[in-house]
Write a protein that holds these residues in place. Structure first.
Motif, PDB file in Angstrom:
ATOM      1  N   LEU A 180      92.911  70.467  45.454  1.00  0.00           N
ATOM      2  CA  LEU A 180      91.869  69.471  45.980  1.00  0.00           C
ATOM      3  C   LEU A 180      91.275  68.389  44.751  1.00  0.00           C
ATOM      4  CD1 LEU A 180      88.822  70.059  48.148  1.00  0.00           C
ATOM      5  CD2 LEU A 180      88.389  68.911  46.139  1.00  0.00           C
ATOM      6  N   MET A 181      91.211  68.854  43.571  1.00  0.00           N
ATOM      7  CA  MET A 181      90.986  68.184  42.468  1.00  0.00           C
ATOM      8  C   MET A 181      91.946  67.089  42.352  1.00  0.00           C
ATOM      9  SD  MET A 181      89.114  69.070  38.822  1.00  0.00           S
ATOM     10  CE  MET A 181      90.653  70.311  38.564  1.00  0.00           C
ATOM     11  N   ILE A 182      93.050  67.617  42.344  1.00  0.00           N
ATOM     12  CA  ILE A 182      94.379  66.477  41.845  1.00  0.00           C
ATOM     13  C   ILE A 182      94.408  65.651  42.972  1.00  0.00           C
ATOM     14  CG2 ILE A 182      96.771  66.404  41.501  1.00  0.00           C
ATOM     15  CD1 ILE A 182      96.709  69.330  40.437  1.00  0.00           C
ATOM     16  N   VAL A 183      94.464  65.957  44.247  1.00  0.00           N
ATOM     17  CA  VAL A 183      94.666  65.122  45.222  1.00  0.00           C
ATOM     18  C   VAL A 183      93.430  64.114  45.414  1.00  0.00           C
ATOM     19  CG1 VAL A 183      94.494  64.808  47.859  1.00  0.00           C
ATOM     20  CG2 VAL A 183      95.825  66.692  46.969  1.00  0.00           C
ATOM     21  N   VAL A 184      92.101  64.272  45.039  1.00  0.00           N
ATOM     22  CA  VAL A 184      90.918  63.408  45.400  1.00  0.00           C
ATOM     23  C   VAL A 184      91.122  62.499  44.066  1.00  0.00           C
ATOM     24  CG1 VAL A 184      88.488  62.912  45.145  1.00  0.00           C
ATOM     25  CG2 VAL A 184      89.510  64.946  46.384  1.00  0.00           C
ATOM     26  N   GLY A 185      91.590  63.021  42.738  1.00  0.00           N
ATOM     27  CA  GLY A 185      91.885  62.161  41.777  1.00  0.00           C
ATOM     28  C   GLY A 185      93.055  60.999  42.039  1.00  0.00           C
ATOM     29  N   LEU A 186      94.091  61.424  42.679  1.00  0.00           N
ATOM     30  CA  LEU A 186      95.315  60.500  43.112  1.00  0.00           C
ATOM     31  C   LEU A 186      94.750  59.351  44.326  1.00  0.00           C
ATOM     32  CD1 LEU A 186      98.013  62.980  42.833  1.00  0.00           C
ATOM     33  CD2 LEU A 186      97.583  61.354  41.505  1.00  0.00           C
ATOM     34  N   ALA A 187      93.700  59.958  45.035  1.00  0.00           N
ATOM     35  CA  ALA A 187      93.161  59.155  46.346  1.00  0.00           C
ATOM     36  C   ALA A 187      92.205  58.102  45.982  1.00  0.00           C
ATOM     37  CB  ALA A 187      92.774  59.976  47.344  1.00  0.00           C
ATOM     38  N   THR A 188      91.485  58.444  44.670  1.00  0.00           N
ATOM     39  CA  THR A 188      90.691  57.404  44.440  1.00  0.00           C
ATOM     40  C   THR A 188      90.869  56.397  43.238  1.00  0.00           C
ATOM     41  OG1 THR A 188      89.378  59.036  42.999  1.00  0.00           O
ATOM     42  CG2 THR A 188      88.647  58.890  45.526  1.00  0.00           C
ATOM     43  N   VAL A 218      85.223  56.191  50.315  1.00  0.00           N
ATOM     44  CA  VAL A 218      85.489  56.790  51.439  1.00  0.00           C
ATOM     45  C   VAL A 218      86.809  57.396  51.320  1.00  0.00           C
ATOM     46  CG1 VAL A 218      83.958  55.331  52.596  1.00  0.00           C
ATOM     47  CG2 VAL A 218      86.434  54.448  52.525  1.00  0.00           C
ATOM     48  N   SER A 219      87.670  57.105  50.367  1.00  0.00           N
ATOM     49  CA  SER A 219      88.857  57.757  50.292  1.00  0.00           C
ATOM     50  C   SER A 219      88.845  59.242  49.613  1.00  0.00           C
ATOM     51  CB  SER A 219      89.947  57.164  49.571  1.00  0.00           C
ATOM     52  OG  SER A 219      90.396  55.893  49.965  1.00  0.00           O
ATOM     53  N   ALA A 220      87.540  59.622  49.101  1.00  0.00           N
ATOM     54  CA  ALA A 220      87.274  60.974  48.560  1.00  0.00           C
ATOM     55  C   ALA A 220      87.057  62.037  49.814  1.00  0.00           C
ATOM     56  CB  ALA A 220      86.031  60.734  47.743  1.00  0.00           C
ATOM     57  N   PRO A 221      86.227  61.616  50.597  1.00  0.00           N
ATOM     58  CA  PRO A 221      86.363  62.735  51.863  1.00  0.00           C
ATOM     59  C   PRO A 221      87.754  62.960  52.540  1.00  0.00           C
ATOM     60  CG  PRO A 221      84.609  61.063  52.029  1.00  0.00           C
ATOM     61  CD  PRO A 221      85.510  60.689  50.979  1.00  0.00           C
ATOM     62  N   ALA A 222      88.743  61.688  52.587  1.00  0.00           N
ATOM     63  CA  ALA A 222      90.011  62.059  52.954  1.00  0.00           C
ATOM     64  C   ALA A 222      90.837  62.788  52.175  1.00  0.00           C
ATOM     65  CB  ALA A 222      90.555  60.391  53.079  1.00  0.00           C
ATOM     66  N   GLY A 223      90.683  62.554  50.961  1.00  0.00           N
ATOM     67  CA  GLY A 223      91.468  63.351  49.961  1.00  0.00           C
ATOM     68  C   GLY A 223      90.974  64.986  50.214  1.00  0.00           C
ATOM     69  N   LYS A 399     103.117  67.607  45.997  1.00  0.00           N
ATOM     70  CA  LYS A 399     102.734  67.502  47.333  1.00  0.00           C
ATOM     71  C   LYS A 399     101.354  66.751  47.321  1.00  0.00           C
ATOM     72  CE  LYS A 399     102.841  71.479  49.668  1.00  0.00           C
ATOM     73  NZ  LYS A 399     102.680  72.871  50.383  1.00  0.00           N
ATOM     74  N   ALA A 400     100.521  66.967  46.022  1.00  0.00           N
ATOM     75  CA  ALA A 400      99.428  66.498  45.893  1.00  0.00           C
ATOM     76  C   ALA A 400      99.750  64.647  45.967  1.00  0.00           C
ATOM     77  CB  ALA A 400      98.790  66.749  44.607  1.00  0.00           C
ATOM     78  N   LEU A 401     100.730  64.488  45.213  1.00  0.00           N
ATOM     79  CA  LEU A 401     101.025  62.839  45.471  1.00  0.00           C
ATOM     80  C   LEU A 401     101.025  62.411  46.774  1.00  0.00           C
ATOM     81  CD1 LEU A 401     101.604  60.376  44.155  1.00  0.00           C
ATOM     82  CD2 LEU A 401     104.144  61.046  44.018  1.00  0.00           C
ATOM     83  N   LEU A 402     101.653  63.349  47.741  1.00  0.00           N
ATOM     84  CA  LEU A 402     101.845  62.651  49.099  1.00  0.00           C
ATOM     85  C   LEU A 402     100.612  62.691  49.973  1.00  0.00           C
ATOM     86  CD1 LEU A 402     103.599  62.091  51.712  1.00  0.00           C
ATOM     87  CD2 LEU A 402     104.069  64.509  51.884  1.00  0.00           C
ATOM     88  N   GLY A 404      97.555  62.505  48.297  1.00  0.00           N
ATOM     89  CA  GLY A 404      96.715  61.401  47.603  1.00  0.00           C
ATOM     90  C   GLY A 404      97.213  60.170  48.391  1.00  0.00           C
ATOM     91  N   PHE A 405      98.525  59.925  48.486  1.00  0.00           N
ATOM     92  CA  PHE A 405      99.088  58.419  49.167  1.00  0.00           C
ATOM     93  C   PHE A 405      98.592  58.656  50.762  1.00  0.00           C
ATOM     94  CE2 PHE A 405     102.604  56.313  51.505  1.00  0.00           C
ATOM     95  CZ  PHE A 405     102.351  55.050  50.790  1.00  0.00           C
ATOM     96  N   LEU A 406      98.445  59.540  51.414  1.00  0.00           N
ATOM     97  CA  LEU A 406      98.216  59.639  52.665  1.00  0.00           C
ATOM     98  C   LEU A 406      96.746  59.229  52.791  1.00  0.00           C
ATOM     99  CD1 LEU A 406     100.847  62.072  54.365  1.00  0.00           C
ATOM    100  CD2 LEU A 406     100.854  59.728  54.566  1.00  0.00           C
ATOM    101  N   ALA A 407      96.266  59.835  51.924  1.00  0.00           N
ATOM    102  CA  ALA A 407      94.659  59.840  51.865  1.00  0.00           C
ATOM    103  C   ALA A 407      93.988  58.419  52.145  1.00  0.00           C
ATOM    104  CB  ALA A 407      93.985  60.459  50.853  1.00  0.00           C
TER     105      ALA A 407
END
Length: 425
Positions: A180-188, A218-223, A399-402, A404-407
């Protein structure tokens, strides 16, 4: 007024959730409550800035603040670089547009905002704001204290600073919380780059600064949602309490300004190097593709290839099909190169070639660090902070990259599903 274009975005939102569910490590546990809560938080945040009474004054204030920071930065840049940075010109100017030099008009903003962010953190202003967002995420999305704080920090600082803030708890995080931490970092994106993006877009997108700020928030909740779908938390695990202390400390205001400036310099130099290399690589690639025969009456280029590949995704988030190839190209640039190049390209699209609504949607879709280059930064940075879990991080980063991109695409779809009148379009 609800239109077909809004339903189009809702379809894209649903398909993004389906794709992440299909890639989940446990498809039997879809977080329905979190899905509804995350989308609700996104909608409320957007409505809060663009829909509530007095919101226009807040938007004008944000844009004025960014303009003020840009003007102040320009004075410092011109003091050092003189007329090359837009100061008094010693020669007759025949092309005003040629006075804009990216290295002098945009990159210095990163230095100033980075130093200002460090100073506000030392003064505890930014820390209080971050803790406020962390509390909201903790209560509305069921995150543990450490995870909630990391998510909030990602909005304003960056994907490497957030694990530093909760470094004392890194060894206690579950696999799902690390993901989760990696994904949100990539999504923001970091605060230092937000202002740079707003500066790039301010001539072509009304209220650009407000849109960029909201996009990262708002991308943080999506991530969070997409991360929880793809790597669900096991029952009874996670949720470690944090006392909101921080290892990110400065000895004094001068120390904060100095270290913030040096951090900003590192970011600016990295961006400069990446831009030079990747733009050159695109030119090399287009040169190689020129050896192939024309396709549909036009030369084959990387831009056309990316446009074809990502056009369906651009349409799904709400872009009209006539503009989908151009928007798809920007999505491909963001993923394969960097969002900085994508924002520069978006800012260079002529007004008549793209509607304001499409430009707004793409601002949200591009506003995140999810690109291939960030994979290396993530593995290196978090590998240093969590050396014992480096193999685990490497195993989940793609997987986190995908996710984060989709977030960011999910955020764009949520915005696209809302009436255009809300944004004054």
């Amino acid at each position: 007024m609800f239109r077909l274009e809004n339903a189009q975005s809702l379809l894209g939102l649903g398909l993004i959730l389906v794709v992440c569910w299909a890639l989940s490590e446990d498809r039997s546990r879809f977080p329905w409550r979190l899905a509804l809560g995350a989308v609700a938080v996104q909608v409320m945040l957007v409505l809060g800035l663009f829909g509530l009474p007095g919101a226009r004054s807040v938007v004008r204030g944000i844009n004025a603040g960014v303009d003020g920071l840009a003007a102040a930065t320009a004075q410092g840049t011109q003091f050092v670089f003189g007329y090359m940075a837009g100061g008094a010109q010693p020669y007759a100017v025949t092309d005003e547009g040629a006075l804009f030099v990216f290295a002098f008009q945009v990159l210095p903003l990163i230095l100033v905002i980075s130093a200002l962010s460090a100073l506000l953190w030392h003064w505890k202003i930014l820390k209080w704001i971050t803790q406020g967002f962390g509390f909201v995420f903790q209560k509305t999305m069921g995150l543990g204290g450490a995870s909630a704080l990391a998510v909030a920090v990602n909005i304003f600082l960056g994907m490497i600073e957030s694990p530093i803030v909760i470094r004392a708890y890194l060894d206690k995080l579950t696999r799902s919380e690390v993901f989760l931490m990696i994904v949100v970092g990539l999504a923001t994106v970091a605060g230092s780059t937000m202002v740079a993006y707003a500066t790039i877009l301010r001539e072509v997108l009304p209220n650009a600064a407000a849109h960029v700020l909201v996009a990262s928030i708002v991308s943080a909740p999506a991530g969070v949602l997409l991360a929880r779908i793809m790597v669900p938390e096991k029952k009874g695990q996670g949720g470690y309490f944090a006392d909101y202390g921080s290892l990110l400390k400065y000895d004094s205001s001068i120390d904060a300004i100095s270290k913030g400036t040096m951090d900003g310099l590192t970011v600016a130099l990295n961006i400069s190097a990446i831009l030079i290399v990747f733009v050159s690589f695109v030119a090399i690639g287009n040169g190689l593709l020129s050896a192939f025969p024309d396709v549909l009456g036009a030369p084959l280029t990387i831009e056309r290839v990316l446009g074809v590949v990502f056009a369906p995704l651009a349409w799904l988030i709400g872009v009209p099909w006539a503009e989908a190839p151009q928007a798809g190209y920007l999505l491909g640039v963001k993923l394969m190169l960097t969002e900085f190049i994508a924002f520069i390209q978006l800012g260079g699209v002529p007004a008549e070639a793209m509607t304001e609504r499409t430009r707004m949607i793409m601002t949200y879709a591009l506003c995140g660090f999810a690109n291939i280059g960030s994979v290396g930064i993530t593995v290196t940075g978090m590998g240093v902070l969590m050396p014992e879990r480096r193999a685990e991080i490497i195993g989940m980063v793609w997987k986190a990259l995908l996710a984060g991109f989709l977030a960011t695409c999910m955020t764009a779809a949520v915005v696209g599903a809302m009436p255009r009148e809300l944004f004054g379009l």
